[in-house]
Design a protein around this motif. Structure first.
Motif, mmCIF file in Angstrom:
data_model
loop_
_atom_site.group_PDB
_atom_site.id
_atom_site.type_symbol
_atom_site.label_atom_id
_atom_site.label_comp_id
_atom_site.label_asym_id
_atom_site.label_seq_id
_atom_site.Cartn_x
_atom_site.Cartn_y
_atom_site.Cartn_z
ATOM 1 N N SER A 199 0.803 -1.224 0.000
ATOM 2 C CA SER A 199 0.000 0.000 0.000
ATOM 3 C C SER A 199 0.840 1.279 0.000
ATOM 4 N N GLY A 200 0.436 2.213 -0.820
ATOM 5 C CA GLY A 200 0.949 3.580 -0.733
ATOM 6 C C GLY A 200 2.230 3.862 -1.478
ATOM 7 N N THR A 201 2.875 2.820 -1.990
ATOM 8 C CA THR A 201 4.199 3.035 -2.586
ATOM 9 C C THR A 201 4.150 3.043 -4.115
ATOM 10 N N LYS A 239 -3.352 2.340 -2.156
ATOM 11 C CA LYS A 239 -3.028 3.389 -1.190
ATOM 12 C C LYS A 239 -4.156 3.454 -0.157
ATOM 13 N N LEU A 274 14.045 4.520 3.809
ATOM 14 C CA LEU A 274 13.322 5.741 3.471
ATOM 15 C C LEU A 274 12.403 6.060 4.645
ATOM 16 N N ASN A 330 9.103 8.106 5.585
ATOM 17 C CA ASN A 330 8.031 8.873 4.952
ATOM 18 C C ASN A 330 7.053 9.394 5.982
ATOM 19 N N LYS A 351 -3.481 -5.108 8.834
ATOM 20 C CA LYS A 351 -2.055 -4.766 8.687
ATOM 21 C C LYS A 351 -1.533 -4.220 10.010
ATOM 22 N N CYS A 354 5.860 -8.121 4.818
ATOM 23 C CA CYS A 354 6.046 -6.824 4.152
ATOM 24 C C CYS A 354 7.062 -5.985 4.909
ATOM 25 N N GLY A 406 11.017 -4.227 3.496
ATOM 26 C CA GLY A 406 12.382 -4.230 2.986
ATOM 27 C C GLY A 406 12.702 -5.246 1.909
ATOM 28 N N GLN A 440 4.440 -8.492 0.277
ATOM 29 C CA GLN A 440 4.134 -7.214 -0.360
ATOM 30 C C GLN A 440 5.440 -6.424 -0.481
ATOM 31 N N GLY A 445 7.160 -2.747 -1.279
ATOM 32 C CA GLY A 445 6.838 -1.318 -1.286
ATOM 33 C C GLY A 445 7.974 -0.470 -1.800
#
Ligand SMILES: Cc1cc2nc3c(=O)[nH]c(=O)nc-3n(C[C@H](O)[C@H](O)[C@H](O)COP(=O)(O)O)c2cc1C
Length: 301
Positions: free
Chosen positions: A21-23, A45, A67, A69, A164, A240, A242, A261, A263
């Motif tokens: 999600s979101g990436t 997302k 990263l 965010n 999640k 999910c 790395g 998943q 990302g």
């Protein structure tokens, strides 16, 4: 013939690689680099009941192997999503999980209500967001709230339900209560609380101050979470955190993830998910395995 298909709580995915999600926005950018239909699935997302503007910039800070965010869950709200974005996502020939969140249980329920009759594979509840009724404590840090949330969502939405988890807090208790309350599977996990400093200005580097760390830096941490949670709960898990290679995927599967998943790796190179799929095949051949399912939680001691 290599068989990359996997089952997660009764749902068959043609391969174990989903987009986290979101990436990847809503696919509009990624689809020129990558045939999204070749993936095991897509996770949208985060979507809320009302539109959200997100946090002030800067929203991203790079670290040596990760990263941070602080996007702030910017999104156009569920009605715009349903009308303009969902039809585009449903056109890809793969599974779609819609990631939803709210600041209150009622907001979560409103989003679930709006999506309950859509032909999606399932909902993924992002419980890392703050609960205004509990002074901003994340839903996912409070097992009692997670119990109510998942039970109430279950009364509205009868499809595939994924919770999640945040990677910190009472993770095992929250995971257990989510499954007992009706979740079919867990995504393990969201980003880790983190911050970056801008030395020149002597300020925090992100507009909101702190954010969430993702990317290769978190892989060993989340891998351990998957390992611990699978050993305790034997639950269907999307790993999910790395993942950047086929080897990473096989490690997650050996530790108990039924699927994964990806990302941040898609931000580094939008073709990474396709490369990861090719690498999975190469690694399976090296291991002399033809069936990915044989590796699930097959760690030797
Ligand atoms: C820019 C960005 C936006 C994200 N947006 C969401 C989101 O809307 N909902 C959510 O549940 N997770 C969100 N995440 C978390 C990712 O889905 C994923 O859990 C996390 O980044 C760890 O995986 P990775 O290391 O492969 O990126 C976001 C992560 C990043 C980097």
């Amino acid at each position: 013939m290599l068989d990359l298909s996997v089952k997660v709580a009764g749902v068959t995915f043609k391969n174990p690689v989903l987009l986290a999600s979101g990436t990847w926005g809503f696919g509009e950018k990624l689809k020129s680099y990558l045939d999204l239909s070749t993936l095991g699935g897509l996770v949208s997302k985060g979507i809320s009941l009302k539109p959200r503007e997100g946090n002030p910039p800067p929203r991203l800070a790079e670290t040596p192997c990760g990263l941070i965010n602080a996007i702030g869950l910017e999104n156009p709200g569920v009605e715009v999503f349903k009308k303009h974005i969902l039809p585009q996502l449903l056109a890809f020939k793969t599974h779609l999980l819609v990631n939803i969140f709210g600041e209150t249980i009622d907001e979560f329920l409103g989003v679930a209500e709006a999506l309950k009759d859509e032909p999606i594979t399932g909902l993924e509840l992002n419980i890392s967001c703050p609960n205004v009724a509990k002074g901003g404590l994340a839903f996912g840090h409070d097992p009692a709230t997670v119990k109510t949330l998942v039970e109430e969502i279950g009364k509205i939405y009868s499809g595939f339900l994924v919770v999640k988890l945040p990677p910190v807090g009472p993770v095992l208790d929250v995971a257990r209560v989510a499954l007992e309350s009706g979740a079919d599977a867990l995504t393990v996990a969201n980003t880790y609380p983190a911050l970056a400093v801008d030395l020149a200005s002597r300020r925090l580097a992100l507009g909101r101050g702190t954010g969430g760390l993702s990317g290769p830096a978190i892989k060993p941490l989340t891998l351990k979470l998957v390992y611990d949670l699978y050993r305790e709960l034997k639950a269907p898990i999307f790993g999910c955190g790395g993942i950047t290679s086929g080897k990473d995927v096989l490690e997650y599967i050996l530790c108990g993830a039924a699927a994964v998943q990806v990302g941040t790796a898609t931000l580094l190179d939008p073709q990474n998910p396709a490369k990861i799929l090719t690498e999975i095949e190469e690694e399976l051949k090296k291991l002399g395995e033809t069936n990915l399912g044989n590796l699930l939680a097959a760690l030797k001691y």
